[in-house]
Design a protein around this motif. Structure first.
Motif, PDB file in Angstrom:
ATOM      1  N   LEU A 182      -0.988   6.231   2.088  1.00  0.00           N
ATOM      2  CA  LEU A 182      -0.603   7.345   1.226  1.00  0.00           C
ATOM      3  C   LEU A 182       0.679   7.060   0.457  1.00  0.00           C
ATOM      4  O   LEU A 182       0.885   7.577  -0.643  1.00  0.00           O
ATOM      5  CB  LEU A 182      -0.418   8.615   2.073  1.00  0.00           C
ATOM      6  N   TRP A 183       1.541   6.219   1.048  1.00  0.00           N
ATOM      7  CA  TRP A 183       2.829   5.911   0.428  1.00  0.00           C
ATOM      8  C   TRP A 183       2.874   4.498  -0.136  1.00  0.00           C
ATOM      9  O   TRP A 183       3.936   4.030  -0.552  1.00  0.00           O
ATOM     10  CB  TRP A 183       3.937   6.099   1.463  1.00  0.00           C
ATOM     11  N   ASN A 184       1.737   3.800  -0.095  1.00  0.00           N
ATOM     12  CA  ASN A 184       1.664   2.432  -0.615  1.00  0.00           C
ATOM     13  C   ASN A 184       2.695   1.532   0.070  1.00  0.00           C
ATOM     14  O   ASN A 184       3.406   0.759  -0.587  1.00  0.00           O
ATOM     15  CB  ASN A 184       1.874   2.419  -2.135  1.00  0.00           C
ATOM     16  N   LEU A 185       2.769   1.620   1.386  1.00  0.00           N
ATOM     17  CA  LEU A 185       3.713   0.824   2.154  1.00  0.00           C
ATOM     18  C   LEU A 185       3.094  -0.510   2.549  1.00  0.00           C
ATOM     19  O   LEU A 185       1.880  -0.632   2.675  1.00  0.00           O
ATOM     20  CB  LEU A 185       4.148   1.590   3.410  1.00  0.00           C
ATOM     21  N   ALA A 186       3.943  -1.493   2.762  1.00  0.00           N
ATOM     22  CA  ALA A 186       3.544  -2.835   3.208  1.00  0.00           C
ATOM     23  C   ALA A 186       2.402  -3.404   2.383  1.00  0.00           C
ATOM     24  O   ALA A 186       1.365  -3.797   2.933  1.00  0.00           O
ATOM     25  CB  ALA A 186       3.172  -2.798   4.687  1.00  0.00           C
ATOM     26  N   PRO A 187       2.550  -3.495   1.051  1.00  0.00           N
ATOM     27  CA  PRO A 187       1.453  -4.043   0.232  1.00  0.00           C
ATOM     28  C   PRO A 187       1.178  -5.514   0.513  1.00  0.00           C
ATOM     29  O   PRO A 187       0.077  -5.995   0.236  1.00  0.00           O
ATOM     30  CB  PRO A 187       1.950  -3.826  -1.203  1.00  0.00           C
ATOM     31  N   ALA A 188       2.168  -6.233   1.053  1.00  0.00           N
ATOM     32  CA  ALA A 188       1.974  -7.659   1.318  1.00  0.00           C
ATOM     33  C   ALA A 188       1.026  -7.906   2.493  1.00  0.00           C
ATOM     34  O   ALA A 188       0.550  -9.027   2.674  1.00  0.00           O
ATOM     35  CB  ALA A 188       3.316  -8.340   1.584  1.00  0.00           C
ATOM     36  N   THR A 189       0.766  -6.871   3.288  1.00  0.00           N
ATOM     37  CA  THR A 189      -0.082  -7.039   4.475  1.00  0.00           C
ATOM     38  C   THR A 189      -1.460  -6.404   4.299  1.00  0.00           C
ATOM     39  O   THR A 189      -2.145  -6.133   5.291  1.00  0.00           O
ATOM     40  CB  THR A 189       0.610  -6.421   5.700  1.00  0.00           C
ATOM     41  N   LEU A 190      -1.879  -6.169   3.058  1.00  0.00           N
ATOM     42  CA  LEU A 190      -3.142  -5.472   2.826  1.00  0.00           C
ATOM     43  C   LEU A 190      -4.331  -6.252   3.377  1.00  0.00           C
ATOM     44  O   LEU A 190      -5.242  -5.678   3.975  1.00  0.00           O
ATOM     45  CB  LEU A 190      -3.330  -5.211   1.334  1.00  0.00           C
ATOM     46  N   LEU A 191      -4.336  -7.565   3.177  1.00  0.00           N
ATOM     47  CA  LEU A 191      -5.453  -8.360   3.690  1.00  0.00           C
ATOM     48  C   LEU A 191      -5.505  -8.318   5.216  1.00  0.00           C
ATOM     49  O   LEU A 191      -6.593  -8.242   5.809  1.00  0.00           O
ATOM     50  CB  LEU A 191      -5.330  -9.811   3.206  1.00  0.00           C
ATOM     51  N   ALA A 192      -4.347  -8.353   5.844  1.00  0.00           N
ATOM     52  CA  ALA A 192      -4.305  -8.259   7.303  1.00  0.00           C
ATOM     53  C   ALA A 192      -4.806  -6.895   7.768  1.00  0.00           C
ATOM     54  O   ALA A 192      -5.519  -6.793   8.777  1.00  0.00           O
ATOM     55  CB  ALA A 192      -2.887  -8.509   7.807  1.00  0.00           C
ATOM     56  N   GLN A 193      -4.453  -5.828   7.036  1.00  0.00           N
ATOM     57  CA  GLN A 193      -4.918  -4.490   7.393  1.00  0.00           C
ATOM     58  C   GLN A 193      -6.437  -4.396   7.274  1.00  0.00           C
ATOM     59  O   GLN A 193      -7.103  -3.841   8.155  1.00  0.00           O
ATOM     60  CB  GLN A 193      -4.249  -3.456   6.481  1.00  0.00           C
ATOM     61  N   MET A 199      -1.077   8.308  -4.317  1.00  0.00           N
ATOM     62  CA  MET A 199      -2.497   8.640  -4.306  1.00  0.00           C
ATOM     63  C   MET A 199      -2.721  10.079  -4.757  1.00  0.00           C
ATOM     64  O   MET A 199      -3.584  10.374  -5.568  1.00  0.00           O
ATOM     65  CB  MET A 199      -3.083   8.444  -2.906  1.00  0.00           C
ATOM     66  N   PHE A 200      -1.932  11.013  -4.204  1.00  0.00           N
ATOM     67  CA  PHE A 200      -2.034  12.421  -4.587  1.00  0.00           C
ATOM     68  C   PHE A 200      -0.844  12.783  -5.462  1.00  0.00           C
ATOM     69  O   PHE A 200       0.280  12.326  -5.224  1.00  0.00           O
ATOM     70  CB  PHE A 200      -2.078  13.326  -3.351  1.00  0.00           C
ATOM     71  N   HIS A 201      -1.080  13.630  -6.451  1.00  0.00           N
ATOM     72  CA  HIS A 201      -0.033  14.017  -7.375  1.00  0.00           C
ATOM     73  C   HIS A 201       0.893  15.068  -6.769  1.00  0.00           C
ATOM     74  O   HIS A 201       2.013  15.243  -7.258  1.00  0.00           O
ATOM     75  CB  HIS A 201      -0.637  14.546  -8.683  1.00  0.00           C
ATOM     76  N   LEU A 202       0.448  15.776  -5.746  1.00  0.00           N
ATOM     77  CA  LEU A 202       1.266  16.811  -5.123  1.00  0.00           C
ATOM     78  C   LEU A 202       1.992  16.234  -3.916  1.00  0.00           C
ATOM     79  O   LEU A 202       1.351  15.845  -2.932  1.00  0.00           O
ATOM     80  CB  LEU A 202       0.397  17.996  -4.695  1.00  0.00           C
ATOM     81  N   PRO A 203       3.324  16.150  -3.956  1.00  0.00           N
ATOM     82  CA  PRO A 203       4.061  15.620  -2.803  1.00  0.00           C
ATOM     83  C   PRO A 203       3.822  16.421  -1.527  1.00  0.00           C
ATOM     84  O   PRO A 203       3.801  15.851  -0.429  1.00  0.00           O
ATOM     85  CB  PRO A 203       5.529  15.713  -3.254  1.00  0.00           C
ATOM     86  N   ALA A 204       3.626  17.738  -1.682  1.00  0.00           N
ATOM     87  CA  ALA A 204       3.402  18.569  -0.496  1.00  0.00           C
ATOM     88  C   ALA A 204       2.131  18.145   0.230  1.00  0.00           C
ATOM     89  O   ALA A 204       2.095  18.103   1.469  1.00  0.00           O
ATOM     90  CB  ALA A 204       3.327  20.038  -0.896  1.00  0.00           C
ATOM     91  N   MET A 205       1.082  17.815  -0.524  1.00  0.00           N
ATOM     92  CA  MET A 205      -0.165  17.371   0.105  1.00  0.00           C
ATOM     93  C   MET A 205       0.032  16.021   0.788  1.00  0.00           C
ATOM     94  O   MET A 205      -0.471  15.807   1.905  1.00  0.00           O
ATOM     95  CB  MET A 205      -1.287  17.289  -0.940  1.00  0.00           C
ATOM     96  N   THR A 206       0.735  15.126   0.140  1.00  0.00           N
ATOM     97  CA  THR A 206       0.982  13.815   0.736  1.00  0.00           C
ATOM     98  C   THR A 206       1.750  13.945   2.035  1.00  0.00           C
ATOM     99  O   THR A 206       1.413  13.306   3.043  1.00  0.00           O
ATOM    100  CB  THR A 206       1.755  12.923  -0.244  1.00  0.00           C
ATOM    101  N   TRP A 207       2.795  14.764   2.047  1.00  0.00           N
ATOM    102  CA  TRP A 207       3.577  14.966   3.268  1.00  0.00           C
ATOM    103  C   TRP A 207       2.746  15.627   4.361  1.00  0.00           C
ATOM    104  O   TRP A 207       2.848  15.272   5.539  1.00  0.00           O
ATOM    105  CB  TRP A 207       4.812  15.806   2.966  1.00  0.00           C
ATOM    106  N   THR A 208       1.903  16.588   3.978  1.00  0.00           N
ATOM    107  CA  THR A 208       1.072  17.277   4.965  1.00  0.00           C
ATOM    108  C   THR A 208       0.076  16.322   5.611  1.00  0.00           C
ATOM    109  O   THR A 208      -0.073  16.280   6.835  1.00  0.00           O
ATOM    110  CB  THR A 208       0.326  18.449   4.311  1.00  0.00           C
ATOM    111  N   LEU A 209      -0.614  15.550   4.774  1.00  0.00           N
ATOM    112  CA  LEU A 209      -1.590  14.597   5.303  1.00  0.00           C
ATOM    113  C   LEU A 209      -0.905  13.525   6.150  1.00  0.00           C
ATOM    114  O   LEU A 209      -1.450  13.095   7.175  1.00  0.00           O
ATOM    115  CB  LEU A 209      -2.369  13.948   4.163  1.00  0.00           C
TER     116      LEU A 209
END
Length: 222
Positions: free
Chosen positions: A52-63, A1-11
């Protein structure tokens, strides 16, 4: 989602820290509704961190379904009759529950926007429509192209996209919670704050951080 890894880790760290706090509050709370509310907040923070990390894409509808159900739960609390003391009570409590319903719905919408990005402008589609043959086609083609171009140019002016609208909305919410946090700190400068006041300050700080993160994430979809 964000191009800066530091921002992704911070958030991610902020979201997981907030989720841990809400989970701790859920475990130590004596009221069932408080346990459910804090658990839902912890879950929302966890899902946003996973987003932020695009984890568990198979469960998006459940989320999406889970967050939509959580939004409905907070709406029910916000509009509940006054005699139901375990639910949101008073004007401040109802406003708080209404805002929490908005955050849950916003998180669900964000997942949906991440899954189905915005389609191209309708004007481009209109320009590819088949035209009748003959003189009518020659005269209507420039007219159709002009209408399509005008529509595409006017769309950003006449209305805001959901991403822009929610970015502004959660940005304003972050500012409001920051003001409440600073005002709360100012009123306790000359007093010894109790545990309840410390908890209120912590909640305001977490709400301000959460609203800021929501605004940043929606800004990437605008």
């Amino acid at each position: 989602m964000f191009h800066l890894p530091a921002m992704t880790w911070t958030l991610t760290a902020v979201l997981l820290a907030g989720g841990s706090y809400y989970l701790w509050q859920a475990l130590r709370s004596g009221l069932v509704t408080d346990r459910v509310n804090n658990t839902l907040h912890a879950l929302m923070n966890t899902l946003m961190a996973a987003m932020l990390w695009n984890l568990a894409p198979a469960t998006l509808l459940a989320q999406i379904g889970l967050l939509a159900g959580a939004a409905l739960w907070f709406i029910i609390q916000a509009v509940a009759r006054p005699e139901y003391k375990l639910l949101c009570a008073g004007t401040q409590g109802r406003i708080k529950c209404a805002y929490h319903a908005l955050t849950m719905a916003g998180a669900a919408l964000m997942i949906a926007l991440m899954t189905h990005p915005a389609s191209p402008a309708t004007g481009q589609t209109a320009m590819t429509m088949p035209m009748p043959a003959g003189h009518h086609a020659m005269t209507s083609a420039p007219h159709s192209q002009g209408m399509a171009t005008g529509t595409a140019a006017a769309a950003p002016v006449l209305g805001l996209t959901p991403g822009v609208l929610l970015t502004l909305l959660f940005g304003a919410a972050a500012l409001i919670f920051l003001i409440l946090l600073l005002r709360n700190r100012a009123t306790t400068t000359n007093h010894h704050p109790g545990s309840r006041r410390r908890s209120t300050r912590t909640e305001h700080a977490l709400e301000a951080l959460s609203a800021t993160i929501m605004a940043l994430m929606f800004a990437t979809t605008a």
